[in-house]
Design an enzyme around this catalytic site. Structure first.
Site, short mmCIF file in Angstrom:
data_model
loop_
_atom_site.label_atom_id
_atom_site.label_comp_id
_atom_site.label_asym_id
_atom_site.label_seq_id
_atom_site.Cartn_x
_atom_site.Cartn_y
_atom_site.Cartn_z
N GLU A 159 -0.96 -10.70 2.66
CA GLU A 159 -0.69 -9.95 3.89
C GLU A 159 -0.98 -10.82 5.12
OE1 GLU A 159 -1.55 -5.41 2.32
OE2 GLU A 159 -3.17 -6.52 3.25
N GLY A 218 -6.95 -4.68 2.94
CA GLY A 218 -7.22 -5.24 1.62
C GLY A 218 -7.68 -4.24 0.59
N GLY A 227 0.22 -1.26 6.56
CA GLY A 227 -0.84 -0.28 6.79
C GLY A 227 -2.17 -0.97 7.08
N ALA A 228 -3.23 -0.16 7.15
CA ALA A 228 -4.58 -0.70 7.36
C ALA A 228 -5.58 0.29 6.78
CB ALA A 228 -4.85 -0.92 8.84
N ASP A 229 -6.75 -0.21 6.45
CA ASP A 229 -7.83 0.68 6.00
C ASP A 229 -8.66 1.16 7.18
OD1 ASP A 229 -7.31 0.50 3.14
OD2 ASP A 229 -7.75 -1.62 3.43
N GLY A 249 0.83 -1.21 0.00
CA GLY A 249 0.00 0.00 0.00
C GLY A 249 0.85 1.25 0.00
N SER A 250 0.20 2.41 0.01
CA SER A 250 0.95 3.65 -0.10
C SER A 250 1.79 3.92 1.15
CB SER A 250 0.00 4.83 -0.38
OG SER A 250 -0.98 4.91 0.63
C1 5RP Z 1 -3.46 -3.44 0.96
C2 5RP Z 1 -3.74 -3.03 2.36
C3 5RP Z 1 -3.19 -1.72 2.81
O1 5RP Z 1 -2.44 -1.92 3.95
C4 5RP Z 1 -4.35 -0.80 3.12
O2 5RP Z 1 -5.20 -0.74 1.98
C5 5RP Z 1 -3.85 0.60 3.47
O3 5RP Z 1 -3.29 1.20 2.32
P1 5RP Z 1 -2.70 2.65 2.31
O4 5RP Z 1 -1.45 2.62 3.13
O5 5RP Z 1 -2.44 2.93 0.85
O6 5RP Z 1 -3.73 3.59 2.89
O7 5RP Z 1 -4.37 -3.70 3.12
O8 5RP Z 1 -4.10 -4.63 0.62
#
Ligand code: 5RP
Length: 230
Positions: free
Chosen positions: A108, A100, A87-89, A34-35
């Site tokens: 992950e 995800g 990271g996490a959403d 992720g970013s």
């Molecule tokens: C990817 C993930 C990421 O950790 C989640 O989407 C957070 O992404 P970002 O750091 O871009 O906000 O689970 O599958």
């Protein structure tokens, strides 16, 4: 006031310090997707001699790590990782996560399961009281998508088959799976829902990281990076 990107960069930097301080030299590090994870990869790149190698949770992260010169190891060759950084959403007050958004949930979860400590890195917008505002990703075997969608609808969700951004083609994961995004859930018991969804035939994995939750959260807020343990 920091922008969301600045907060992500701050937690990535804090995670670099956390890992270098707590992981003995010569260990193998688990790396997320992720970013925010990308910024973390860039932050540890100058310190790669500290690690014997890394295990990556997606092809995208593997490409980025290899571009920096990291040795990316097959997860099958590793029995345990001291740390996994991702990271996490969404993350709830107990450290349960919903992940995800970037489509890498299955790998992950596999890499996180190898880790003794899960370091979650995110900006403050990801912290919620009850998860579910962000649609829950569920990776599925393509031939089961219609019946899995019906089962997920019974849980009260609105189900959408993920498409490639800006295109009409179905999004395909690194494992050749498809993703159903389930909107409209209010996830009061994430441990139970994670298990319940895993029981639906055709489900490969779902984005609830509740059974294997975060151990450390580094969260970027207006006052700076806050560290919390669970
Ligand atoms: C990817 C993930 C990421 O950790 C989640 O989407 C957070 O992404 P970002 O750091 O871009 O906000 O689970 O599958």
């Amino acid at each position: 006031m920091y922008t969301q990107d600045q907060l992500k960069a701050m937690v990535a930097e804090a995670a670099k310090d956390e890992v270098l301080k707590n992981m003995a030299p010569g260990g193998i590090l688990g790396v997320g997707t992720g970013s925010t994870a990308n910024l973390f990869i860039d932050a540890i790149a100058p310190h790669q001699s500290h690690f014997a190698g890394v295990v990556s949770s997606s092809q995208a992260s593997t490409d980025r790590l290899q571009k920096h010169g990291f040795k990316v190891l097959d997860s099958n060759s590793v029995q345990s990782l001291p740390m996994y950084v991702d990271g996490a959403d969404e993350i709830d007050p107990q450290g349960h996560m919903l992940k995800g958004g970037g489509g890498a949930l299955t790998r992950e979860k596999i890499v996180a399961q190898l880790a003794q400590s899960f370091i979650c890195i995110c900006d403050g917008s990801k912290q919620v009281d009850v998860m579910g505002k962000f649609p829950l990703p569920v990776e599925i075997i393509p031939m089961a998508h219609a019946q899995v969608a019906r089962e997920l609808e019974k849980l009260g969700g609105v189900v959408t088959l993920r498409k490639v951004k800006g295109a009409d083609s179905v999004y395909v994961t690194d494992n050749q799976g498809w993703i159903l995004d389930v909107a409209g859930l209010s996830i009061k018991d994430p441990v139970d829902l994670e298990s319940q969804i895993n029981q639906i035939p055709g489900v490969v994995c779902n984005g609830l990281f509740a059974r294997r939750k975060a151990n450390v959260l580094l969260i970027g807020e207006a006052a700076g990076v806050r560290r919390q343990t669970y």
